[in-house]
Write an enzyme that holds these catalytic residues in place. Sequence first.
Site, PDB file in Angstrom:
ATOM      1  N   THR A  48      19.419  41.079  14.441  1.00 30.49           N
ATOM      2  CA  THR A  48      18.143  40.375  14.529  1.00 30.49           C
ATOM      3  C   THR A  48      16.990  41.338  14.761  1.00 30.49           C
ATOM      4  OG1 THR A  48      18.658  39.965  16.856  1.00 30.49           O
ATOM      5  CG2 THR A  48      19.134  38.197  15.307  1.00 30.49           C
ATOM      6  N   HIS A  53      19.710  47.473  22.166  1.00 37.57           N
ATOM      7  CA  HIS A  53      19.050  47.855  23.419  1.00 37.57           C
ATOM      8  C   HIS A  53      20.107  47.981  24.516  1.00 37.57           C
ATOM      9  CE1 HIS A  53      19.455  43.634  24.574  1.00 37.57           C
ATOM     10  NE2 HIS A  53      18.813  43.287  23.467  1.00 37.57           N
ATOM     11  N   HIS A  56      22.964  45.646  25.107  1.00 36.41           N
ATOM     12  CA  HIS A  56      24.143  45.696  24.237  1.00 36.41           C
ATOM     13  C   HIS A  56      25.166  46.734  24.704  1.00 36.41           C
ATOM     14  CE1 HIS A  56      21.152  44.058  21.199  1.00 36.41           C
ATOM     15  NE2 HIS A  56      22.138  43.202  21.112  1.00 36.41           N
ATOM     16  N   LYS A  90      18.822  30.992  24.209  1.00 35.12           N
ATOM     17  CA  LYS A  90      17.491  30.839  23.630  1.00 35.12           C
ATOM     18  C   LYS A  90      16.939  29.451  23.942  1.00 35.12           C
ATOM     19  CE  LYS A  90      17.610  34.896  21.804  1.00 35.12           C
ATOM     20  NZ  LYS A  90      16.776  35.974  22.350  1.00 35.12           N
ATOM     21  N   ARG A  94      14.793  30.480  16.602  1.00 39.45           N
ATOM     22  CA  ARG A  94      14.499  31.857  16.226  1.00 39.45           C
ATOM     23  C   ARG A  94      13.625  31.913  14.972  1.00 39.45           C
ATOM     24  NH1 ARG A  94      17.839  36.095  18.086  1.00 39.45           N
ATOM     25  NH2 ARG A  94      19.591  35.438  19.394  1.00 39.45           N
ATOM     26  N   GLN A 180      30.661  31.946  13.666  1.00 37.02           N
ATOM     27  CA  GLN A 180      31.280  32.960  14.513  1.00 37.02           C
ATOM     28  C   GLN A 180      32.778  32.719  14.637  1.00 37.02           C
ATOM     29  OE1 GLN A 180      29.234  34.111  18.108  1.00 37.02           O
ATOM     30  NE2 GLN A 180      31.137  34.756  19.102  1.00 37.02           N
ATOM     31  N   ASP A 201      28.292  34.557  28.077  1.00 38.45           N
ATOM     32  CA  ASP A 201      27.558  33.503  27.377  1.00 38.45           C
ATOM     33  C   ASP A 201      28.178  33.186  26.018  1.00 38.45           C
ATOM     34  OD1 ASP A 201      26.793  36.010  26.379  1.00 38.45           O
ATOM     35  OD2 ASP A 201      24.820  35.289  25.767  1.00 38.45           O
ATOM     36  N   LYS A 236      16.608  39.938  34.600  1.00 40.31           N
ATOM     37  CA  LYS A 236      17.510  40.276  33.510  1.00 40.31           C
ATOM     38  C   LYS A 236      17.572  41.785  33.338  1.00 40.31           C
ATOM     39  CE  LYS A 236      18.651  38.975  28.764  1.00 40.31           C
ATOM     40  NZ  LYS A 236      18.253  38.177  27.580  1.00 40.31           N
ATOM     41  N   LYS A 239      15.216  45.037  31.016  1.00 36.45           N
ATOM     42  CA  LYS A 239      13.814  44.765  30.754  1.00 36.45           C
ATOM     43  C   LYS A 239      12.944  45.567  31.713  1.00 36.45           C
ATOM     44  CE  LYS A 239      14.152  41.484  27.576  1.00 36.45           C
ATOM     45  NZ  LYS A 239      13.558  41.577  26.233  1.00 36.45           N
ATOM     46  N   THR A 240      11.850  46.112  31.199  1.00 31.80           N
ATOM     47  CA  THR A 240      10.859  46.792  32.032  1.00 31.80           C
ATOM     48  C   THR A 240       9.511  46.146  31.751  1.00 31.80           C
ATOM     49  OG1 THR A 240      10.246  48.450  30.373  1.00 31.80           O
ATOM     50  CG2 THR A 240      12.166  48.934  31.765  1.00 31.80           C
TER      51      THR A 240
END
Length: 432
Positions: A48, A53, A56, A90, A94, A180, A201, A236, A239-240
Amino acid sequence: MSETSDTTAAVPLLDELAWRGLLYQATEGAAAHLAEGQVRAYCGFDPTGASLHVGHLLPIMGLVRLQRAGHRPVALVGGGTGMIGDPSGKTAERQLNTREVVEANAAALREQLARFLDFEGPAAATMANNLDWLAPLDVLTFLRDVGKHFSVNVMLNRESVKSRLETGISYTEFSYVLLQAYDFVELRRRHGVTVQIGGSDQWGNMTAGTDLIRRMDGGQAHAITFPLLMTSAGTKFGKTEAGAVWLDPARTSPYQFYQFWLHTDDADVGKLLRYFTFLSRAEIEALDAATAARPHLREAQQALAEDVTTRVHGADAARVAREVSRLLFQKGDPRQLSAEALSALAAEMPFAEVAAPGEGLGAVDVAELFVQAGLVKSKGEARRLLEQGGLTVSGRKLSTAERTLAGEDLLAGGHLLLRKGARDYALVRVQG
């Protein structure tokens, strides 16, 4: 794959995951299945975006741990499912990417994933793309052979669907679980894959796959999940304030990547060492003790940053990131910086190029130099700071009495490192 301390091969995989806090769920019989001998296990990554990041990294490291335990990992790039997008986690639909964008993203992800796995030897890894089997499917065959095995009532009770019923979910995303699950069927048929790993998840999607294998082929398969990673502050992971921390060095530089891990809170560093490194239990427990006894030295954070940056970006990039970090935060000697570190600095702070005066460095107007570098707004401000002893060039403090540059101020590659006060830096390269 880089060499590190490793006890994985000597410890059953699920036991290894358990002591590291990585084992969240496993289907019944998964441990016995892994103990039977070498198995093939997969994890999927939807393209996507054009880069993975740090979020992952947990499943990526799961594949690496599988391989180090003697099993064969399969890294699946979702060139087909990436056209739709997983609704898990989500709150809104998307934005759909074009096929061209998804294909470009898939190629980028394949390249990133390939850096972590070995593709030779008895535990050789495999890369796959689900576009290979999803693209040729016609809708009637898919509905007849796959769709008939799924109960809409059960699908409506899935958390990823229930959470979206009020705001709305398209049939496109509603059907993601079927795709999936079918991936698992095809991977078992084509590559002999019998285990899927992923975040907690994904448990519903994964067990849908094990069930579909049983229904379509009469076979058995297993699922293993890792916990979703949150910081001790309840935010989470990954994230910054600037956004996601990417594995692509063009998006997040190796220095910024190194800093992300170096800034880990004391309450989280032990967990992250267990999750993201192959340091042994004894080594990690020694670092836990160091954090408790000498938290100001941040030994565990340094070990974490060094290990993960080396794994993702290589030893040279980690060394450069360490050099830059020591200079900026530990008041290191600028003269010890390598040319590579100075090049990295140019991307992390204000940078300017100036022409060398014919009369030599002694003729440089230092006040003007700091203005050109963007550290001060005017020559008047620079003069006031000179009087206060607040300006430094390449580690040498200037003053109104000693405000000229000398040859020894030049660093590798003709650079000058300027500093205003304690923390404001700029880099200048003298041309000619």
